[in-house]
Write a protein that holds these residues in place. Structure first.
Motif, PDB file in Angstrom:
ATOM      1  N   ARG A  45       4.109  18.155  -0.915  1.00 30.44           N
ATOM      2  CA  ARG A  45       3.576  17.049  -0.106  1.00 30.44           C
ATOM      3  C   ARG A  45       4.691  16.025   0.134  1.00 30.44           C
ATOM      4  NH1 ARG A  45      -1.029  15.744  -4.201  1.00 30.44           N
ATOM      5  NH2 ARG A  45       0.307  17.035  -5.501  1.00 30.44           N
ATOM      6  N   LYS A  46       5.561  16.356   1.071  1.00 29.19           N
ATOM      7  CA  LYS A  46       6.768  15.559   1.306  1.00 29.19           C
ATOM      8  C   LYS A  46       6.463  14.147   1.783  1.00 29.19           C
ATOM      9  CE  LYS A  46       9.655  19.508   2.101  1.00 29.19           C
ATOM     10  NZ  LYS A  46       9.336  20.676   2.855  1.00 29.19           N
ATOM     11  N   VAL A  47       5.476  13.998   2.645  1.00 29.28           N
ATOM     12  CA  VAL A  47       5.151  12.670   3.166  1.00 29.28           C
ATOM     13  C   VAL A  47       4.710  11.747   2.033  1.00 29.28           C
ATOM     14  CG1 VAL A  47       3.588  11.376   4.673  1.00 29.28           C
ATOM     15  CG2 VAL A  47       4.582  13.521   5.470  1.00 29.28           C
ATOM     16  N   VAL A  48       3.914  12.276   1.124  1.00 30.44           N
ATOM     17  CA  VAL A  48       3.456  11.476  -0.019  1.00 30.44           C
ATOM     18  C   VAL A  48       4.643  11.110  -0.905  1.00 30.44           C
ATOM     19  CG1 VAL A  48       1.987  11.460  -2.078  1.00 30.44           C
ATOM     20  CG2 VAL A  48       1.160  12.527   0.029  1.00 30.44           C
ATOM     21  N   VAL A  49       5.502  12.077  -1.179  1.00 31.70           N
ATOM     22  CA  VAL A  49       6.671  11.824  -2.024  1.00 31.70           C
ATOM     23  C   VAL A  49       7.588  10.796  -1.362  1.00 31.70           C
ATOM     24  CG1 VAL A  49       8.760  12.855  -3.027  1.00 31.70           C
ATOM     25  CG2 VAL A  49       6.568  14.070  -3.173  1.00 31.70           C
ATOM     26  N   LEU A  50       7.836  10.937  -0.074  1.00 33.10           N
ATOM     27  CA  LEU A  50       8.706   9.985   0.629  1.00 33.10           C
ATOM     28  C   LEU A  50       8.100   8.579   0.651  1.00 33.10           C
ATOM     29  CD1 LEU A  50       9.992  12.237   3.544  1.00 33.10           C
ATOM     30  CD2 LEU A  50      11.317  11.364   1.596  1.00 33.10           C
ATOM     31  N   THR A  51       6.784   8.495   0.761  1.00 32.43           N
ATOM     32  CA  THR A  51       6.119   7.184   0.692  1.00 32.43           C
ATOM     33  C   THR A  51       6.338   6.553  -0.671  1.00 32.43           C
ATOM     34  OG1 THR A  51       4.451   7.858   2.305  1.00 32.43           O
ATOM     35  CG2 THR A  51       3.887   5.995   0.872  1.00 32.43           C
ATOM     36  N   LYS A  52       6.209   7.342  -1.718  1.00 37.34           N
ATOM     37  CA  LYS A  52       6.421   6.831  -3.074  1.00 37.34           C
ATOM     38  C   LYS A  52       7.876   6.434  -3.287  1.00 37.34           C
ATOM     39  CE  LYS A  52       2.362   8.629  -5.221  1.00 37.34           C
ATOM     40  NZ  LYS A  52       1.856   7.272  -5.480  1.00 37.34           N
ATOM     41  N   CYS A  90       7.011  13.054  -9.998  1.00 35.96           N
ATOM     42  CA  CYS A  90       7.215  14.178 -10.924  1.00 35.96           C
ATOM     43  C   CYS A  90       5.960  15.048 -11.000  1.00 35.96           C
ATOM     44  CB  CYS A  90       7.598  13.667 -12.312  1.00 35.96           C
ATOM     45  SG  CYS A  90       9.255  12.936 -12.373  1.00 35.96           S
ATOM     46  N   SER A  91       4.798  14.418 -11.071  1.00 35.35           N
ATOM     47  CA  SER A  91       3.539  15.167 -11.146  1.00 35.35           C
ATOM     48  C   SER A  91       3.283  15.960  -9.878  1.00 35.35           C
ATOM     49  CB  SER A  91       2.369  14.214 -11.418  1.00 35.35           C
ATOM     50  OG  SER A  91       2.485  13.654 -12.704  1.00 35.35           O
ATOM     51  N   ILE A  92       3.580  15.356  -8.730  1.00 31.79           N
ATOM     52  CA  ILE A  92       3.399  16.054  -7.452  1.00 31.79           C
ATOM     53  C   ILE A  92       4.300  17.284  -7.398  1.00 31.79           C
ATOM     54  CG2 ILE A  92       3.842  15.891  -4.952  1.00 31.79           C
ATOM     55  CD1 ILE A  92       2.886  12.909  -5.218  1.00 31.79           C
ATOM     56  N   LEU A  98      13.980  17.562  -1.752  1.00 31.73           N
ATOM     57  CA  LEU A  98      13.116  17.742  -0.579  1.00 31.73           C
ATOM     58  C   LEU A  98      13.882  18.392   0.563  1.00 31.73           C
ATOM     59  CD1 LEU A  98      11.074  14.396  -0.521  1.00 31.73           C
ATOM     60  CD2 LEU A  98      10.333  16.642  -1.356  1.00 31.73           C
ATOM     61  N   ASP A  99      15.137  17.979   0.759  1.00 28.90           N
ATOM     62  CA  ASP A  99      15.962  18.589   1.805  1.00 28.90           C
ATOM     63  C   ASP A  99      16.185  20.070   1.530  1.00 28.90           C
ATOM     64  OD1 ASP A  99      16.155  16.213   3.193  1.00 28.90           O
ATOM     65  OD2 ASP A  99      18.159  15.717   2.432  1.00 28.90           O
TER      66      ASP A  99
END
Length: 153
Positions: free
Chosen positions: A3-10, A57-59, A137-138
């Motif tokens: 879930r890249k969008v969620v990770v990038l938001t965080k 980390c959990s994601i 992510l990249d």
């Protein structure tokens, strides 16, 4: 699929919190000790940043199917074992969590002198973490694109 969008938001939230702390962190402990509500706000932003680190980390643990952890420590161990984080990052994240627990639970009175030193010396740990996660992510993006180009059987 991560879930890249969620990770990038965080990651943006971590960067914002660390930036606010850096903007308001004075040069001397004397000034820091007199900040009152601003100092308390720094503590809350630090807590928020650490929570976001653990959320990321959990994601990653979940989305990369690294195993079902029983604790935050096991999440980190799964990430370490799979090569997502290195030993140095593992130790820094554990230290972040330990400090966060002191701030949140207020075990005794928080020693502002120690906190000031930690803020001066370790805010860069958050930047290192977010840079490593962006690189991961990249690389996952590259892998997904490569897999998408494979001819189907």
């Amino acid at each position: 699929m991560v879930r890249k969008v969620v990770v990038l938001t965080k990651i943006r939230e971590i960067e914002e919190s660390v930036g606010l702390i850096e903007e308001n962190l004075p040069e001397s402990f004397g000034e820091f000790s007199e900040l009152g509500l601003i100092r308390d706000g720094m503590y809350k932003r630090l807590e928020f940043a650490v929570e976001n680190v653990y959320d990321i980390c959990s994601i990653l643990n979940s989305d990369l199917n690294l195993g079902v952890p029983g604790s935050d420590g096991e999440v980190l161990e799964n990430l370490l074992r799979s090569g997502i984080i290195d030993e140095d990052t593992f130790k820094k994240i554990k230290a972040m969590r330990g400090f966060r627990n002191i701030v949140v639970r207020r075990y005794g009175k928080i020693d502002d002198r120690i906190t000031f030193r930690i803020l001066q010396e370790h805010l860069s740990d958050f930047r290192e973490f977010t840079e490593k996660i962006k690189a991961i992510l990249d690389s996952l993006n590259d892998e997904e694109q490569d897999q998408g180009m494979q001819p189907s059987g």
